[in-house]
Scaffold this motif. Structure first.
Motif, PDB file in Angstrom:
ATOM      1  N   THR A   1       0.854  -1.178   0.000  1.00 16.15           N
ATOM      2  CA  THR A   1       0.000   0.000   0.000  1.00 16.15           C
ATOM      3  C   THR A   1       0.892   1.231   0.000  1.00 16.15           C
ATOM      4  O   THR A   1       1.811   1.318   0.815  1.00 16.15           O
TER       5      THR A   1
ATOM      6  N   GLY B   1       1.620   5.117   0.809  1.00 16.42           N
ATOM      7  CA  GLY B   1       1.104   6.056   1.796  1.00 16.42           C
ATOM      8  C   GLY B   1       2.211   6.632   2.651  1.00 16.42           C
ATOM      9  O   GLY B   1       3.338   6.822   2.184  1.00 16.42           O
ATOM     10  N   PHE B   2       1.889   6.887   3.912  1.00 17.07           N
ATOM     11  CA  PHE B   2       2.835   7.561   4.788  1.00 17.07           C
ATOM     12  C   PHE B   2       2.846   6.889   6.149  1.00 17.07           C
ATOM     13  O   PHE B   2       1.796   6.486   6.650  1.00 17.07           O
ATOM     14  N   ILE B   3       4.035   6.809   6.743  1.00 16.44           N
ATOM     15  CA  ILE B   3       4.100   6.293   8.100  1.00 16.44           C
ATOM     16  C   ILE B   3       4.220   7.479   9.055  1.00 16.44           C
ATOM     17  O   ILE B   3       4.933   8.448   8.788  1.00 16.44           O
TER      18      ILE B   3
ATOM     19  N   LYS C   1       5.217   8.763  12.752  1.00 17.00           N
ATOM     20  CA  LYS C   1       5.974   8.284  13.911  1.00 17.00           C
ATOM     21  C   LYS C   1       6.492   9.446  14.755  1.00 17.00           C
ATOM     22  O   LYS C   1       6.184  10.605  14.457  1.00 17.00           O
TER      23      LYS C   1
ATOM     24  N   MET D   1       7.966  16.081  18.012  1.00 15.44           N
ATOM     25  CA  MET D   1       7.226  16.467  16.792  1.00 15.44           C
ATOM     26  C   MET D   1       6.933  15.223  15.957  1.00 15.44           C
ATOM     27  O   MET D   1       7.818  14.420  15.690  1.00 15.44           O
ATOM     28  N   VAL D   2       5.705  15.095  15.542  1.00 12.43           N
ATOM     29  CA  VAL D   2       5.313  13.933  14.757  1.00 12.43           C
ATOM     30  C   VAL D   2       5.861  14.058  13.338  1.00 12.43           C
ATOM     31  O   VAL D   2       5.853  15.136  12.748  1.00 12.43           O
ATOM     32  N   LYS D   3       6.371  12.918  12.835  1.00 15.54           N
ATOM     33  CA  LYS D   3       6.941  12.936  11.495  1.00 15.54           C
ATOM     34  C   LYS D   3       6.125  12.034  10.577  1.00 15.54           C
ATOM     35  O   LYS D   3       5.627  11.004  11.002  1.00 15.54           O
ATOM     36  N   ALA D   4       5.998  12.424   9.309  1.00 14.02           N
ATOM     37  CA  ALA D   4       5.353  11.561   8.324  1.00 14.02           C
ATOM     38  C   ALA D   4       6.381  11.207   7.264  1.00 14.02           C
ATOM     39  O   ALA D   4       7.029  12.090   6.710  1.00 14.02           O
ATOM     40  N   VAL D   5       6.585   9.912   7.014  1.00 15.67           N
ATOM     41  CA  VAL D   5       7.548   9.475   6.004  1.00 15.67           C
ATOM     42  C   VAL D   5       6.806   8.750   4.895  1.00 15.67           C
ATOM     43  O   VAL D   5       6.029   7.831   5.141  1.00 15.67           O
ATOM     44  N   LYS D   6       7.059   9.195   3.646  1.00 18.60           N
ATOM     45  CA  LYS D   6       6.385   8.591   2.490  1.00 18.60           C
ATOM     46  C   LYS D   6       7.021   7.246   2.170  1.00 18.60           C
ATOM     47  O   LYS D   6       8.234   7.091   2.259  1.00 18.60           O
ATOM     48  N   GLY D   7       6.176   6.282   1.815  1.00 16.96           N
ATOM     49  CA  GLY D   7       6.709   4.982   1.449  1.00 16.96           C
ATOM     50  C   GLY D   7       5.613   4.008   1.092  1.00 16.96           C
ATOM     51  O   GLY D   7       4.440   4.375   1.064  1.00 16.96           O
ATOM     52  N   ALA D   8       5.999   2.784   0.790  1.00 20.77           N
ATOM     53  CA  ALA D   8       5.011   1.748   0.508  1.00 20.77           C
ATOM     54  C   ALA D   8       5.091   0.702   1.604  1.00 20.77           C
ATOM     55  O   ALA D   8       6.176   0.206   1.914  1.00 20.77           O
ATOM     56  N   LEU D   9       3.941   0.412   2.213  1.00 23.85           N
ATOM     57  CA  LEU D   9       3.903  -0.581   3.286  1.00 23.85           C
ATOM     58  C   LEU D   9       3.742  -1.956   2.653  1.00 23.85           C
ATOM     59  O   LEU D   9       2.806  -2.188   1.902  1.00 23.85           O
TER      60      LEU D   9
ATOM     61  N   GLU E   1      12.340   1.199   6.511  1.00 25.38           N
ATOM     62  CA  GLU E   1      12.278   0.830   7.911  1.00 25.38           C
ATOM     63  C   GLU E   1      11.711  -0.577   8.079  1.00 25.38           C
ATOM     64  O   GLU E   1      10.741  -0.944   7.415  1.00 25.38           O
TER      65      GLU E   1
ATOM     66  N   LEU F   1       8.620  -1.157   5.552  1.00 25.08           N
ATOM     67  CA  LEU F   1       8.326   0.038   4.765  1.00 25.08           C
ATOM     68  C   LEU F   1       9.420   0.158   3.700  1.00 25.08           C
ATOM     69  O   LEU F   1      10.605   0.151   4.023  1.00 25.08           O
TER      70      LEU F   1
ATOM     71  N   THR G   1       8.867   3.900  -2.363  1.00 22.85           N
ATOM     72  CA  THR G   1       7.784   3.736  -3.340  1.00 22.85           C
ATOM     73  C   THR G   1       8.322   3.413  -4.730  1.00 22.85           C
ATOM     74  O   THR G   1       7.800   2.556  -5.433  1.00 22.85           O
TER      75      THR G   1
END
Lengths: 464, 72
Positions: free
Chosen positions: A405, A407-409, A411, B1-9, B34, B42, B45
């Motif tokens: 999928t 999207g974004f993680i 953390k 601070m919350v971080k958002a990392v783009k990727g494919a799960l 990760e 993760l 993409t």
């Protein structure tokens, strides 16, 4: 992917300015309202339609049962993405109001009034030729089948493809990557195969979205095109309409639609919407599935809807003489014998996995077989033999050992409470894909709403 | 601070994940962003399609396909 989901995703990708112009048309507001919104969102819009001031989020919650809160979050999220609901600040509290032009247009659409010819202008005088619904259906079917033939014919099967289709249509199919030109001949692509197995309504939307994406190259205003498309959806089948009140862009568009069989032009200034057009924004779209579509053609055999028999030993018999249907079956089965009114073959691991490598999913194959099952098979509760259905799914999983999928993680949360709160919000929105309490992170498929959530959070914390 | 990392799960069996980790090592860690848990990673993409291809090749060697009974 169903038709409304496709259209919704396309609409979401448009900039906010476009919506301001789109919603000036009552027909567009009504079409978006009835086709794109889930029932919970419709209820919220209806309740707010005649409200003059913004409503607080807390007040809105009073209407909603606690257990339906996730549904409410989803509804609000869709409404925001379609720019129907505007978020504002009412004395420090989060509040919503309907976008002014959407509200006005929907009011006009529901209660009448205004002089805008948004729902088309019928011709007052009779035309030189009478056109009835049956003629329109035959016309639409002929044009649409020709397009599918063109695509299937290009699969190298040497079948069909002899009905000429307009150059504009060929170009459109190429733009949508349904076919690619190789050595002067069209070759069907992965998207093309998926396209073939969809119901007609989804196919029409898919092609229209390709058309809309290419409007810039055609030097057309895509808001004009899109709002005309929504108008078409609210026209009446069998009624003729004037073209005089249309813009130049919309008239060019009309010509292209006639090539696709979506409208019929009996005279240069008179057009009839066909069933392909009038089902664009209604839920009755599935009425014309590709088999019932084809089976009424004179060259096609049985007039009945279903024609496929699948046995528990994976053998498949199809009572058809239609080259289009045979070519579609050939995508995912091993056909071995052909008789004047029957083809027979077998579903094998190879044939299913070949189809999957083309980009066709097991679910599409199963739904195609179910939808076109022979009336004798439809008598039983489980239309297809369960063993066959399970095996088709297993063959798919076997080829595909991981699911992914994009999207974004999310953390690096400050504490567990913050993590849990954000995770629950994502879950309510329906974007949560995966979570791990131990690692204090979770994965979302869409980020936009989460960003608004975090910036709202920040604002709440600042004063305190 | 919350971080958002783009990727494919990527979700899969533990055994498949082990192979993904191995592929990533061979490719100088340019696929995985990760390692989340035994069944989830993760990945970048733009490397996803590449990973699928490598995985297929890897499995071809390890998994024996059953003989097709092609009787009609």
């Amino acid at each position: 992917m169903s038709a409304s989901v496709q259209a919704l995703e396309y609409l979401e990708s448009l900039p906010g300015m476009v919506f301001t112009r789109l919603y000036q048309q009552p027909s567009t507001a009504l079409a978006v309202f009835r086709r794109m919104l889930p029932h919970s969102a419709k209820t919220i819009v209806m309740a707010m339609l005649y409200m003059t001031s913004p409503i607080r989020d807390a007040d809105l919650l009073c209407w909603i049962r606690p257990e339906a809160k996730p549904e409410k979050e989803q509804a609000i999220s869709i409404l925001e993405r379609l720019h129907i609901l505007k978020v504002s600040d009412l004395q420090g509290a989060r509040a919503y109001r309907l976008a002014t032009n959407f509200g006005q247009s929907l009011q006009q659409a529901l209660t009448g009034g205004g002089t805008k010819a948004s729902f088309g202008v019928p011709c007052g005088t009779p035309g030189s030729r009478t056109v009835d619904v049956q003629f329109l259906d035959t016309f639409a079917r002929g044009r649409w089948e020709a397009i599918l033939y063109y695509m299937v014919g290009s699969a190298g099967a040497g079948l069909g493809g002899d009905t000429p289709i307009a150059n504009g249509t060929k170009q459109l199919l190429e733009e949508g990557n349904f076919v690619a030109m190789k050595g002067g001949y069209p070759v069907i692509s992965q998207e093309g195969f998926t396209f073939l197995l969809q119901d007609v309504n989804s196919q029409v939307w898919r092609l229209m979205i390709v058309y809309l994406e290419g409007t810039d190259e055609r030097h057309m205003d895509h808001v004009d095109v899109l709002s005309f498309l929504f108008t078409l959806g609210s026209l009446e089948l069998g009624q003729d309409y004037r073209t005089q009140n249309l813009t130049a862009t919309q008239r060019t568009f009309l010509d292209d639609l006639a090539d696709l069989g979506i409208v019929y032009m009996s005279e240069p200034n008179r057009f009839y919407p066909t069933r392909l057009a009038t089902t664009l924004t209604s839920d009755a779209g599935a009425l014309l599935s590709s088999s019932s579509f084809g089976s009424n053609m004179p060259s096609h055999s049985p007039a009945s809807k279903g024609y496929i028999i699948v046995e528990t030993n994976y053998r498949l018999y199809a009572y058809t003489a239609s080259v289009l249907q045979i070519a579609i079956l050939n995508l995912f089965s091993n056909l071995s014998r052909r008789f004047p009114n029957l083809v027979s073959g077998k579903l094998t691991k190879q044939s299913i996995q070949r189809a999957i490598s083309y980009g066709i999913t097991a679910e599409q194959i199963i739904s195609y077989l179910t939808a076109h099952a022979h009336p004798q098979m439809q008598k039983s509760k489980q239309i297809l033999p369960p063993t066959v259905v399970d095996q088709i799914r297993l063959w798919q999983i076997e080829g595909d050992r991981m699911s992914s999928t994009n999207g974004f993680i999310m953390k690096d949360f400050r504490d567990f409470a913050e993590y849990e709160d954000a995770m629950k919000y994502a879950d309510a929105l329906g974007v949560l894909v995966w979570k791990s309490a131990a690692k204090r992170c979770f994965f979302v498929s869409k980020l936009e709403q989460m960003q608004t959530y975090f910036s709202n959070k920040k604002q709440e914390q600042r004063p305190g | 601070m919350v971080k958002a990392v783009k990727g494919a799960l990527v979700e899969c069996d533990a055994s498949i994940k082990a192979i993904i980790v191995k592929i990533d090592k061979q490719r100088r860690n340019e696929i995985i962003i990760e390692d989340l848990d035994d069944e989830t990673v993760l990945v970048k993409t733009d490397k996803l399609e590449e990973l699928k291809r490598f995985l297929k090749e890897e499995l071809k060697d390890t998994v024996r396909e059953a003989e097709e009974s092609g009787s009609e």
